[in-house]
Each structure stands twice: as C-alpha cells, then as structure tokens.
Design a protein around this motif. Structure first.
Motif, mmCIF file in Angstrom:
data_model
loop_
_atom_site.group_PDB
_atom_site.id
_atom_site.type_symbol
_atom_site.label_atom_id
_atom_site.label_comp_id
_atom_site.label_asym_id
_atom_site.label_seq_id
_atom_site.Cartn_x
_atom_site.Cartn_y
_atom_site.Cartn_z
ATOM 1 N N MET A 30 9.699 1.219 10.442
ATOM 2 C CA MET A 30 10.417 -0.048 10.977
ATOM 3 C C MET A 30 9.976 -1.195 10.184
ATOM 4 O O MET A 30 10.830 -2.020 9.565
ATOM 5 N N VAL A 31 8.590 -1.301 9.601
ATOM 6 C CA VAL A 31 8.053 -2.612 8.721
ATOM 7 C C VAL A 31 8.881 -2.363 7.535
ATOM 8 O O VAL A 31 9.073 -3.325 6.929
ATOM 9 N N GLU A 32 9.123 -1.131 7.000
ATOM 10 C CA GLU A 32 9.502 -1.149 5.702
ATOM 11 C C GLU A 32 10.839 -1.629 5.505
ATOM 12 O O GLU A 32 11.450 -2.399 4.574
ATOM 13 N N GLN A 33 11.679 -1.510 6.492
ATOM 14 C CA GLN A 33 13.185 -1.758 6.801
ATOM 15 C C GLN A 33 13.092 -3.308 6.766
ATOM 16 O O GLN A 33 13.852 -3.897 6.250
ATOM 17 N N LEU A 34 12.152 -3.860 7.624
ATOM 18 C CA LEU A 34 12.011 -5.175 7.765
ATOM 19 C C LEU A 34 11.704 -5.946 6.669
ATOM 20 O O LEU A 34 12.115 -7.073 6.129
ATOM 21 N N LEU A 66 -0.561 0.443 8.501
ATOM 22 C CA LEU A 66 0.260 -0.612 8.073
ATOM 23 C C LEU A 66 -0.306 -1.266 6.827
ATOM 24 O O LEU A 66 0.651 -1.763 6.185
ATOM 25 N N LYS A 67 -1.655 -1.391 6.525
ATOM 26 C CA LYS A 67 -1.820 -1.903 5.678
ATOM 27 C C LYS A 67 -1.701 -1.211 4.245
ATOM 28 O O LYS A 67 -1.172 -1.681 3.216
ATOM 29 N N GLN A 68 -1.800 0.179 4.230
ATOM 30 C CA GLN A 68 -1.386 1.029 3.246
ATOM 31 C C GLN A 68 0.293 0.977 2.989
ATOM 32 O O GLN A 68 0.696 0.878 1.672
ATOM 33 N N ALA A 69 0.915 0.832 4.096
ATOM 34 C CA ALA A 69 2.378 0.898 3.757
ATOM 35 C C ALA A 69 2.932 -0.321 3.122
ATOM 36 O O ALA A 69 3.669 -0.406 2.413
ATOM 37 N N ILE A 70 2.343 -1.589 3.842
ATOM 38 C CA ILE A 70 2.890 -2.829 3.329
ATOM 39 C C ILE A 70 2.367 -3.054 1.616
ATOM 40 O O ILE A 70 3.026 -3.836 0.958
ATOM 41 N N ASN A 71 1.191 -2.501 1.528
ATOM 42 C CA ASN A 71 0.550 -2.638 -0.137
ATOM 43 C C ASN A 71 0.594 -4.048 -0.581
ATOM 44 O O ASN A 71 1.096 -4.212 -1.626
ATOM 45 N N GLY A 72 0.328 -5.184 0.368
ATOM 46 C CA GLY A 72 0.238 -6.608 -0.488
ATOM 47 C C GLY A 72 1.542 -6.967 -0.501
ATOM 48 O O GLY A 72 1.535 -8.337 -1.230
ATOM 49 N N ARG A 73 2.604 -6.492 -0.088
ATOM 50 C CA ARG A 73 4.157 -7.213 -0.556
ATOM 51 C C ARG A 73 4.369 -8.533 0.282
ATOM 52 O O ARG A 73 4.835 -9.440 -0.167
ATOM 53 N N VAL A 212 15.489 -7.109 15.358
ATOM 54 C CA VAL A 212 16.654 -6.803 15.541
ATOM 55 C C VAL A 212 17.504 -7.145 14.678
ATOM 56 O O VAL A 212 18.526 -6.354 14.000
ATOM 57 N N PHE A 213 17.644 -8.513 14.323
ATOM 58 C CA PHE A 213 18.548 -9.025 13.182
ATOM 59 C C PHE A 213 17.513 -9.825 12.292
ATOM 60 O O PHE A 213 17.367 -11.103 12.394
ATOM 61 N N PRO A 214 17.098 -9.074 11.524
ATOM 62 C CA PRO A 214 15.925 -9.663 10.260
ATOM 63 C C PRO A 214 16.894 -10.413 9.568
ATOM 64 O O PRO A 214 16.500 -11.607 8.942
ATOM 65 N N ARG A 215 17.954 -10.248 8.910
ATOM 66 C CA ARG A 215 18.751 -10.822 7.697
ATOM 67 C C ARG A 215 19.202 -12.049 8.315
ATOM 68 O O ARG A 215 19.204 -13.231 7.974
#
Length: 304
Positions: A30-34, A66-73, A212-215
C-alpha cells in the motif's frame, strides 16, 4: 535542528489479514502505491494506523519493514501513542534504532493531561531522542489543547520541529506564525479544513483520505502552493464529502472501507473496532459511488 518536512503525508492504515493478524506485506505494498502516486512522506501507526491495537513487538516489526520498503525515498514518521511517558520514551528509542526519520508524538493516552502534564510528557519524550519531533495537538480527541504559551515552552527544545495542528480552529495557524515565525513546520491535521489551512501557510497536510485518493490530495496541495485558487476550489468541493469522514468517531473504518472499494487495502480492523454495517456502510459506499462518478481528471489539469 533543520526540518524540511512539507507536502502531503498520509496517515496510513495498518493492514490486517481476515483473522486480524498483522499483514506487513500488504501494508508495504500500500505504501509503495502511495509513493508511486506522489505523496511526500508517510506517517505510520497514527490513529488511522490503529496504533493502540498493535503490540509493541508488532509496531517495531512493521517499522522495520516499512523502513526497508521506503528505502529513503520519502520521510517515514511513526506515531507515538503510549499510555505512560516511560513507555513512550522506550518506544521512541527503539524506533530511532530502527532508523525512522521522525516522530509524531501524542499526549499520554487514557489519562487526560492538563497543560503542564502534557508539556512535561512532550519534553521528556523529545529529550530522550535525537530524532525530529512533531507535536500532535488534537484537543478534540485527547482532551488537552497546547496553546501558544505551551508551545513557547516546547520551542526551547531544539528537536521539536513541527506541529500537527488539529484544533479545527484555523485561526490558530495564523496565531502560531505570528508568535513563532518559521520556528515550527505546521501541518494541517484535519481533512475538511485542508485547503483553508494550506492557504493560511501550513507547510503540509497529514491526511486519512489521502490513502484513498492520493493523486487528488497531492494536486490539492500543489494548487494551494502555486496559488491556483480556482482549480483548488473546484477539486476541494469534489473532495469535501469524503474529507468529512475523517472527523467522525469511526473514521478508521470509513477510510479502510473506502480503501477496499478502491482496491488499495482491506477494511479489516482489530476489535473492538468492527467493520461498518447498515446505514453507516451505505453512507460510505454512496459517497464513494458519487465521488467516482464525478472524479476529476487530474492529469488534464495543470499542477505546479
């Protein structure tokens, strides 16, 4: 301590399996999509993240993933919502060891602190870490309002760098800037006053409905920053019925049901919360049908 937090930071939901066990992979997806949708930061384990419903071990497991998935982005902040100051200090030190980028600290829960008790809690927690701290001021939910004089005391602590302002009184934003200038980064914490708050100078917006509506959320922020008022007003009017869901007691169930409708997550919550039924469920489903039927084409609009 220099703080550069700004933009749209969704307060993410925590995803669970059908048996209410923690679903770390789904939360990371879900965080990746956001992030793909352009958000500027992540707030994990806030109110929408059902912080109180997770064990200490689960919270740390989720933060590591989450820290690993976000990887500083984008910056990763964690909510700090413990019952005692000592427990909050232990948690922030463990979160700091994991490598999160900051903390969103709530007053001690269950007991409603007075002003001085809340100041002491925030001060002790902030002094126990090197991480930048955002103060979450939400008198509606937590029973204590950190007014200007309280913030004067907290301003003496270098790593308290931001405020999530959730009084619902937009006058407070101007009062904070008048008293403190740019000492704090001020974030709007209430979805249905987001545009007003951004136009009054808030650096960012911490939102539930952004899940729900990030964009659309990012577009609203960009319109406000670039003073495209008509475009912002039009988008905000479309968004408003959904943004109202952030202000009711069952906001977590509402947001997670809306996420499920959009294919962005599951509505499963942990008891004592229960999924919406009856008229409450129909309200969210109706709002979502109407929103999708009239959804603006963001890609066709000029966003700075």
């Amino acid at each position: 301590m220099q703080n550069t937090w700004s933009g749209v930071f969704p307060a993410i939901s925590t995803q669970f399996n059908s048996d209410e066990s923690l679903n770390i992979d789904a939360t990371c997806n879900m965080v990746e999509q956001l992030i793909d949708d352009g958000i500027h930061g992540i707030i994990a384990l806030g109110t929408v993240g059902e912080n109180y419903a997770l064990s200490a071990t689960e919270k740390l497991q989720l933060l590591k993933a989450l820290k690993q998935a976000i990887n500083g982005r984008v910056p990763l902040l964690t909510g700090v919502a413990e019952i005692t100051t000592a427990a909050a200090i232990t948690y922030v030190q463990e979160a700091e060891a994991i490598g999160v980028d900051g903390l969103m600290v709530l007053p001690g829960l269950v007991y409603h602190s007075d002003q001085q008790e809340a100041i002491t809690h925030f001060s002790r927690v902030a002094k126990a870490t090197q991480l930048p701290v955002m103060i979450y001021n939400n008198p509606v939910s937590y029973g204590v309002d950190l007014g200007l004089d309280s913030m004067e005391q907290l301003a003496e602590i270098e790593n308290i760098v931001a405020i999530k302002e959730s009084t619902t009184d937009t006058r407070r934003i101007s009062e904070l800037y008048s008293r403190f200038g740019n000492r704090f980064n001020i974030f709007c914490g209430v979805d249905d006053i987001a545009l007003e708050s951004l136009l009054l100078g808030c650096n960012g917006w911490i939102s539930g409905l952004t899940n729900v509506f990030p964009r659309e959320s990012v577009a609203l922020y960009n319109y406000a920053q670039s003073k495209q008022i008509e475009a912002a007003r039009e988008l905000y009017r479309w968004f408003m019925p959904l943004l109202r869901l952030d202000t009711i007691p069952k906001l977590v169930q509402c947001i997670k049901l809306a996420e499920q409708i959009m294919g962005r997550g599951s509505e499963t919550v942990r008891a004592p919360r229960l999924p919406l039924e009856g008229a409450e469920r129909e309200q969210v489903e109706t709002l979502m049908r109407e929103a999708l039927a009239t959804r603006p084409k963001i890609q066709s609009l000029k966003v700075a």
